[in-house]
Design an enzyme around this catalytic site. Structure first.
Site, PDB file in Angstrom:
ATOM      1  CB  VAL A  97      -0.960  -0.004   1.199  1.00 53.85           C
ATOM      2  CG1 VAL A  97      -1.921   1.184   1.110  1.00 53.85           C
ATOM      3  CG2 VAL A  97      -1.749  -1.303   1.261  1.00 53.85           C
ATOM      4  CG  ASP A  98       3.696   2.381   3.209  1.00 51.86           C
ATOM      5  OD1 ASP A  98       2.675   3.041   3.465  1.00 51.86           O
ATOM      6  OD2 ASP A  98       4.465   1.952   4.085  1.00 51.86           O
TER       7      ASP A  98
END
Length: 320
Positions: free
Chosen positions: A91-92
């Site tokens: 997600v980062d």
């Protein structure tokens, strides 16, 4: 040259990327509304956990938290098993990639119209966008997603099979490939079995088919199976560890490992992962090594208008 092209190639603006909690930079006098008064062409990218508006805007953001709250952990893990966090901060990284594309789009818009803008990206919204097919299935058909491990929810067989020594991922994406697979593993009778003759039937009876194939794959090593699969047109790949990934001939052929001098390293150099995308006209390269801690402090403070004497004082007080 048209005006928008002239603006684009002579763009005198600045780009800022920040990931403070929403409102933090505003309190410091460094928020977008304050900074754009000094430079209307400013591209100001904000990355946060939940975005700058909405009831969760003030919450901090972390990769596994966004993955949990926006559905990723719900679909990750073994079938009927507990949720599992992916082995990487997906997600980062995906949010960074979205922000990268958005910054380029904002630069293009600035070149056309002469004004910058704020980019508001969040881990939560990134992960929702990554739900893609399972998200659309829920929104339009009310079908709740499940965890499938290495299996595919709608294609069978498609799995990571244990071999004599490691694992091999392979599958049959259609009935013709399934027939090829059955011939390859010397189980042609499976293709004639009404329980497995079509993909919908294989999906229905995956718990019956899986153990049969697993028992066959355990009879040979991964290397032996690779020799069998090569040239068949059936999708397959070994599950490589990191060492085998970076020693992969395709990784070397595509310049995915690069080496640069670095005095701070004992070896005198540092090995880096190469650019993932190649350009036909402008070769992508890594031009600078990772910065050392505090390497650019003086330059950044100078950009903020802090003089050398004040910087020296900040160092004496261990502030920088």
């Amino acid at each position: 040259m048209p005006r928008e092209k002239r603006l684009y190639y002579n763009w005198p603006g600045k780009q800022t990327v920040e990931n403070f909690k929403p409102g933090t930079l505003d309190r410091l006098g460094l928020g977008y509304e304050q900074m754009k008064e000094h430079n209307p062409r400013l591209i100001f990218a904000s990355i946060s956990g939940y975005g700058t508006t909405g009831p969760y805007a003030k919450r901090g953001g972390y990769d596994p938290i966004a993955g949990a709250e926006a559905g990723l952990l719900h679909v990750t893990g073994e079938h009927h098993g507990p949720p599992v966090r992916p082995g990487l901060g997906l997600v980062d990284m995906a949010t960074g990639l979205y922000a990268h594309g958005a910054i380029l789009a904002a630069l293009h818009a600035c070149g056309q119209h002469g004004i910058g803008q704020r980019i508001d990206a969040s881990l939560f919204e990134t992960q929702i966008s990554l739900l893609t097919n399972v998200g659309m299935s829920w929104l339009n058909l009310g079908i709740e997603a499940e965890r499938w491990g290495c299996q595919h929810p709608s294609i069978v067989p498609y799995d990571a099979f244990k071999t004599k020594d490691l694992y091999l991922v392979c599958g049959a994406t259609n009935d013709a490939q399934f027939l090829k697979l059955c011939k390859l593993v010397d189980l042609e009778s499976l293709a004639k079995d009404l329980r497995f003759s079509t993909n919908p039937k294989r999906v229905e009876n995956r718990d019956l088919l899986g153990p049969i194939l697993n028992s066959v794959f355990k009879t040979k090593t991964t290397a032996e199976w690779i020799d069998e699969f090569e040239g068949t047109g059936i999708p397959f790949a070994p599950i490589n560890n990191i060492e085998r990934t970076f020693s992969h001939p395709q990784a070397h052929a595509r310049d995915m490992i690069t080496e640069m001098p670095l005095n701070a390293a004992k070896s005198g150099h540092v090995r880096l992962i190469g650019p993932a995308v190649k350009f036909s006209g402008t070769k992508a390269t890594i031009r600078t090594v990772p910065p050392r801690l505090g390497q650019h402090t003086d330059e950044i403070l100078a950009e903020l208008g802090i003089g050398k004497e004040q910087v020296d004082k900040l160092r004496e007080e261990n502030i920088v």
